[in-house]
Design a protein around this motif. Structure first.
Motif, PDB file in Angstrom:
ATOM      1  N   THR A  13      17.414 -59.008 -33.798  1.00  0.00           N
ATOM      2  CA  THR A  13      18.767 -58.964 -33.255  1.00  0.00           C
ATOM      3  C   THR A  13      19.778 -59.172 -34.369  1.00  0.00           C
ATOM      4  O   THR A  13      19.606 -60.040 -35.230  1.00  0.00           O
ATOM      5  CB  THR A  13      18.946 -60.040 -32.172  1.00  0.00           C
ATOM      6  OG1 THR A  13      18.455 -61.290 -32.669  1.00  0.00           O
ATOM      7  CG2 THR A  13      18.171 -59.670 -30.925  1.00  0.00           C
ATOM      8  N   VAL A  69      25.421 -61.107 -29.209  1.00  0.00           N
ATOM      9  CA  VAL A  69      25.474 -60.385 -27.937  1.00  0.00           C
ATOM     10  C   VAL A  69      24.179 -59.619 -27.697  1.00  0.00           C
ATOM     11  O   VAL A  69      23.761 -59.425 -26.550  1.00  0.00           O
ATOM     12  CB  VAL A  69      26.693 -59.436 -27.878  1.00  0.00           C
ATOM     13  CG1 VAL A  69      27.987 -60.239 -27.810  1.00  0.00           C
ATOM     14  CG2 VAL A  69      26.721 -58.489 -29.071  1.00  0.00           C
ATOM     15  N   GLN A  70      23.512 -59.177 -28.768  1.00  0.00           N
ATOM     16  CA  GLN A  70      22.194 -58.575 -28.593  1.00  0.00           C
ATOM     17  C   GLN A  70      21.194 -59.637 -28.144  1.00  0.00           C
ATOM     18  O   GLN A  70      20.306 -59.368 -27.327  1.00  0.00           O
ATOM     19  CB  GLN A  70      21.721 -57.933 -29.897  1.00  0.00           C
ATOM     20  CG  GLN A  70      22.450 -56.648 -30.250  1.00  0.00           C
ATOM     21  CD  GLN A  70      21.812 -55.939 -31.432  1.00  0.00           C
ATOM     22  OE1 GLN A  70      21.344 -56.583 -32.366  1.00  0.00           O
ATOM     23  NE2 GLN A  70      21.811 -54.614 -31.398  1.00  0.00           N
ATOM     24  N   ALA A  91      21.586 -60.202 -24.446  1.00  0.00           N
ATOM     25  CA  ALA A  91      20.932 -59.132 -23.684  1.00  0.00           C
ATOM     26  C   ALA A  91      19.423 -59.343 -23.647  1.00  0.00           C
ATOM     27  O   ALA A  91      18.780 -59.155 -22.597  1.00  0.00           O
ATOM     28  CB  ALA A  91      21.262 -57.774 -24.303  1.00  0.00           C
ATOM     29  N   THR A 103      21.873 -52.515 -26.815  1.00  0.00           N
ATOM     30  CA  THR A 103      23.190 -53.164 -26.826  1.00  0.00           C
ATOM     31  C   THR A 103      23.900 -52.895 -28.145  1.00  0.00           C
ATOM     32  O   THR A 103      23.465 -53.346 -29.209  1.00  0.00           O
ATOM     33  CB  THR A 103      23.035 -54.688 -26.619  1.00  0.00           C
ATOM     34  OG1 THR A 103      22.358 -54.942 -25.392  1.00  0.00           O
ATOM     35  CG2 THR A 103      24.401 -55.364 -26.605  1.00  0.00           C
ATOM     36  N   ARG A 104      24.990 -52.117 -28.073  1.00  0.00           N
ATOM     37  CA  ARG A 104      25.817 -51.931 -29.253  1.00  0.00           C
ATOM     38  C   ARG A 104      26.702 -53.163 -29.428  1.00  0.00           C
ATOM     39  O   ARG A 104      27.108 -53.775 -28.442  1.00  0.00           O
ATOM     40  CB  ARG A 104      26.676 -50.669 -29.115  1.00  0.00           C
ATOM     41  CG  ARG A 104      25.834 -49.411 -28.923  1.00  0.00           C
ATOM     42  CD  ARG A 104      26.671 -48.149 -29.002  1.00  0.00           C
ATOM     43  NE  ARG A 104      27.755 -48.101 -28.035  1.00  0.00           N
ATOM     44  CZ  ARG A 104      27.574 -47.792 -26.746  1.00  0.00           C
ATOM     45  NH1 ARG A 104      26.364 -47.520 -26.282  1.00  0.00           N
ATOM     46  NH2 ARG A 104      28.595 -47.732 -25.933  1.00  0.00           N
ATOM     47  N   TYR A 105      26.987 -53.501 -30.653  1.00  0.00           N
ATOM     48  CA  TYR A 105      27.708 -54.753 -30.887  1.00  0.00           C
ATOM     49  C   TYR A 105      28.893 -54.527 -31.818  1.00  0.00           C
ATOM     50  O   TYR A 105      28.900 -53.615 -32.653  1.00  0.00           O
ATOM     51  CB  TYR A 105      26.783 -55.822 -31.467  1.00  0.00           C
ATOM     52  CG  TYR A 105      26.245 -55.504 -32.846  1.00  0.00           C
ATOM     53  CD1 TYR A 105      26.850 -56.025 -33.985  1.00  0.00           C
ATOM     54  CD2 TYR A 105      25.127 -54.690 -33.014  1.00  0.00           C
ATOM     55  CE1 TYR A 105      26.369 -55.738 -35.251  1.00  0.00           C
ATOM     56  CE2 TYR A 105      24.633 -54.399 -34.273  1.00  0.00           C
ATOM     57  CZ  TYR A 105      25.253 -54.927 -35.396  1.00  0.00           C
ATOM     58  OH  TYR A 105      24.781 -54.639 -36.646  1.00  0.00           O
ATOM     59  N   GLY A 149      28.429 -46.788 -21.189  1.00  0.00           N
ATOM     60  CA  GLY A 149      27.984 -48.174 -21.067  1.00  0.00           C
ATOM     61  C   GLY A 149      28.059 -48.637 -19.628  1.00  0.00           C
ATOM     62  O   GLY A 149      28.761 -48.048 -18.804  1.00  0.00           O
ATOM     63  N   THR A 178      30.072 -57.282 -22.674  1.00  0.00           N
ATOM     64  CA  THR A 178      29.996 -58.728 -22.883  1.00  0.00           C
ATOM     65  C   THR A 178      31.037 -59.124 -23.913  1.00  0.00           C
ATOM     66  O   THR A 178      31.082 -58.552 -25.016  1.00  0.00           O
ATOM     67  CB  THR A 178      28.594 -59.141 -23.375  1.00  0.00           C
ATOM     68  OG1 THR A 178      27.623 -58.776 -22.402  1.00  0.00           O
ATOM     69  CG2 THR A 178      28.526 -60.648 -23.605  1.00  0.00           C
ATOM     70  N   GLY A 198      29.863 -56.822 -26.849  1.00  0.00           N
ATOM     71  CA  GLY A 198      28.596 -56.128 -26.658  1.00  0.00           C
ATOM     72  C   GLY A 198      28.728 -55.109 -25.549  1.00  0.00           C
ATOM     73  O   GLY A 198      29.392 -55.366 -24.544  1.00  0.00           O
ATOM     74  N   GLU A 220      26.259 -52.646 -23.205  1.00  0.00           N
ATOM     75  CA  GLU A 220      24.910 -52.215 -22.814  1.00  0.00           C
ATOM     76  C   GLU A 220      25.013 -50.952 -21.971  1.00  0.00           C
ATOM     77  O   GLU A 220      25.865 -50.860 -21.096  1.00  0.00           O
ATOM     78  CB  GLU A 220      24.220 -53.308 -22.012  1.00  0.00           C
ATOM     79  CG  GLU A 220      24.039 -54.616 -22.784  1.00  0.00           C
ATOM     80  CD  GLU A 220      23.405 -55.679 -21.928  1.00  0.00           C
ATOM     81  OE1 GLU A 220      22.361 -55.409 -21.271  1.00  0.00           O
ATOM     82  OE2 GLU A 220      23.945 -56.799 -21.890  1.00  0.00           O
TER      83      GLU A 220
END
Length: 562
Positions: free
Chosen positions: A425, A429-430, A433, A458-460, A513, A517, A560, A562
């Motif tokens: 990670t 935020v990842q 998830a 999950t893109r951050y 998405g 988050t 974040g 998802e």
């Protein structure tokens, strides 16, 4: 017989630390195994070892500094050495037992490094130091309990005070007094009697005092063999670890606090007095040690976030460690489990702020706090994995730059027989998830795959403020510019934090998405979360938003998708 000092000086302190560290290293597993009070989490030996390791390292650093000065340097004084020992123990204290040991060493230093303290302590001075150590450690514990390391320390001080003679004689008396008191701890504390063990913290202190005798006399004291301090009870039988008696099933086993919270705190004495009162209402096993603006705080609580917030109100907490004891553990004085028992699976995660530390801990993870400029070392991650006390551990570094550190920690713990999976990670935020889909009941491999998949999906992003001029992927930024980073690269440079955050959010949601988050740090405007939530509601149908308080974290905002 080897040359030994006739008085307690800096060289004796150095020798004592080295011998005590060796003794605790040999006895660590044994002490861990008999750890049933205040929490049967099997780590007292490890915590004592790590605390003393920090003390010994600090003493060696003082000697190294003087040795670098050349042949004309007379070397450190007794005051230099004991101050270093006490400070090293304070900043490195682990767990309830380690925190008390740190205060014992600090109490000795207050006598031996005072304004009127001599260059070399004689037997009387060493006795006074042991007395003050025992008294100050008892005062540091909110609710002292007899039959613990406090009882052993007091007995050592009593015996030392009546011994007379040189330092060697005083140390021998202290050791014998502690050894006798340790054997009687099961008579004073029912949880020890039912488990058939002596107090683990007291056992560690006896080992430390045996090392003190050896450092001053060159002789290993009676009963101080590598695997035991002597008789367990008056009958002379060796102390053992046994399962609770059959009739213990009828003993009520109330559950205690779920988390252990430890942090260093920079604060004034008056603020710490209020902090003690606040933490005492939140939980138990409260120990606050230190002084002169630096404190080590240890408490067991159900609300880890509230314990950290209390520290924030008092001063500046850092090196925060939050450990979840695990479902089904017993934490009260009348409850214990088999000391060697491990939970099946645990999650250990590095987090950037106090708010997230509490969030992760409430979700059942052991959280290791990483402050800006203070990333955890591999040793700290190893200790966190050990404290999780699980057969299987999922490790979440939550930072791309910590991947190699986490990998080194995982490799070390695997050598100890723990199954560890490192999920790479790159942001907290990842990690959130991954933790959201964590199911300890699943097979380990299936759980790791599910957590890895959730983290990877999950893109951050983060929003932060530039500290200096620099080149970025989005152009040149100046100190004070607001930077929006997506997947680790600067994508937006702006002047207004909220507008920059909105631009970053739009860029991320352009690829789609289902869940946003937001982790909001202390430096964020009060309205930023509301503005971002409104943008999601108005512009992106069927996308949910969840907001968390990140506290003092490195970035102003984490995002974040998802």
């Amino acid at each position: 017989m080897p040359q030994v000092p006739q008085t307690f000086d800096a060289l004796a302190v150095r020798a004592w630390c080295g011998l005590a560290l060796d003794a605790l290293g040999r006895a660590r597993e044994e002490i861990d195994a008999i750890n049933v009070y205040p929490v049967a989490d099997g780590d007292t030996g490890t915590n004592l070892y790590l605390t003393l390791e920090s003390a010994a390292t600090a003493v060696e650093a003082v000697f190294a500094g003087h040795e670098a000065g050349g042949g004309g340097d007379p070397g450190p004084t007794l005051a230099d050495a004991v101050r270093a020992m006490a400070h090293g123990a304070l900043i490195g204290a682990r767990g309830n037992s380690g925190t008390i040991l740190a205060q014992l060493l600090r109490g000795m230093a207050q006598v031996l490094a005072g304004d009127d303290a001599p260059a070399h302590a004689d037997g009387t001075g060493l006795g006074l130091a042991l007395r003050h150590a025992a008294d100050s450690a008892r005062q540091a514990v909110a609710h002292p309990v007899e039959g613990t390391v406090l009882t052993v320390a007091s007995a050592a001080a009593d015996a030392a005070g009546g011994a007379g003679g040189d330092c060697g004689a005083v140390a021998r008396a202290a050791y014998e007094g502690a050894r006798t008191a340790l054997a009687e701890t099961p008579d004073r504390l029912d949880v020890l009697r039912r488990a058939g063990v002596v107090d683990a913290g007291g056992r560690g202190l006896v080992a430390v005092l045996a090392a003190l005798v050896e450092s001053l006399t060159g002789e290993t004291p009676r009963g101080a063999a590598a695997r035991g301090p002597g008789p367990h009870a008056r009958t002379g039988a060796a102390h053992t670890v046994s399962a609770p008696c059959a009739d213990d099933d009828a003993v009520p086993r109330p559950e205690g606090p779920a988390f252990e919270v430890i942090y260093l705190l920079e604060a004034e004495d008056t603020a710490v007095a209020r902090l003690r009162e606040r933490l005492d209402t939140l939980g138990d096993s409260l120990v606050v040690v230190g002084g002169d603006g630096l404190w080590n705080v240890h408490v067991h609580v159900d609300d880890a976030g509230a314990a950290v917030e209390a520290g924030v109100e008092a001063g500046r907490p850092y090196r925060i460690r939050i450990t979840h004891f695990g479902a089904g553990d017993a934490h009260a004085a009348g409850a214990e489990r088999t000391p060697a028992e491990r939970v099946q699976r645990a999650v250990v995660a590095v987090v950037p702020g106090e708010g997230l530390a509490g969030l992760y801990a409430e979700a059942g993870a052991t959280a290791v706090l990483a402050r800006p400029g203070e990333p955890p070392a591999s040793g700290e991650l190893v200790q966190a994995v050990r404290r999780a006390h699980a057969r299987e551990v999922v490790l979440l570094p939550n930072d791309a730059e910590l991947r190699h550190t986490a990998a080194a920690a995982a490799e070390q713990v695997r050598a100890e027989g723990v199954r560890v999976a490192l999920i790479p990670t790159r942001s907290a935020v990842q990690g959130i998830a991954a933790l959201a889909v964590h199911e300890p009941e699943r097979r380990f491999d299936e759980d790791v795959v599910a957590m890895t998949s959730a983290a990877g999906a999950t893109r951050y992003a983060e929003v932060t403020v530039a500290e200096r001029q620099s080149w970025t992927m989005a152009g040149i930024c100046q100190a004070g510019d607001v930077l929006g980073l997506v997947d680790g690269d600067v994508a937006v440079i702006g002047q207004d934090l909220t507008e920059t955050a909105l631009a970053v959010l739009d860029r991320m949601l352009a690829a789609g998405g289902e869940l946003v988050t937001l982790v909001v740090g202390d430096g964020a405007p009060e309205s930023v979360a509301e503005r971002l939530e409104a943008r999601v509601r108005e512009g992106y149908l069927a996308v949910d938003t969840v907001v968390y308080d990140g506290g003092r974290q490195g970035s102003v905002l984490l995002i974040g998708v998802e």
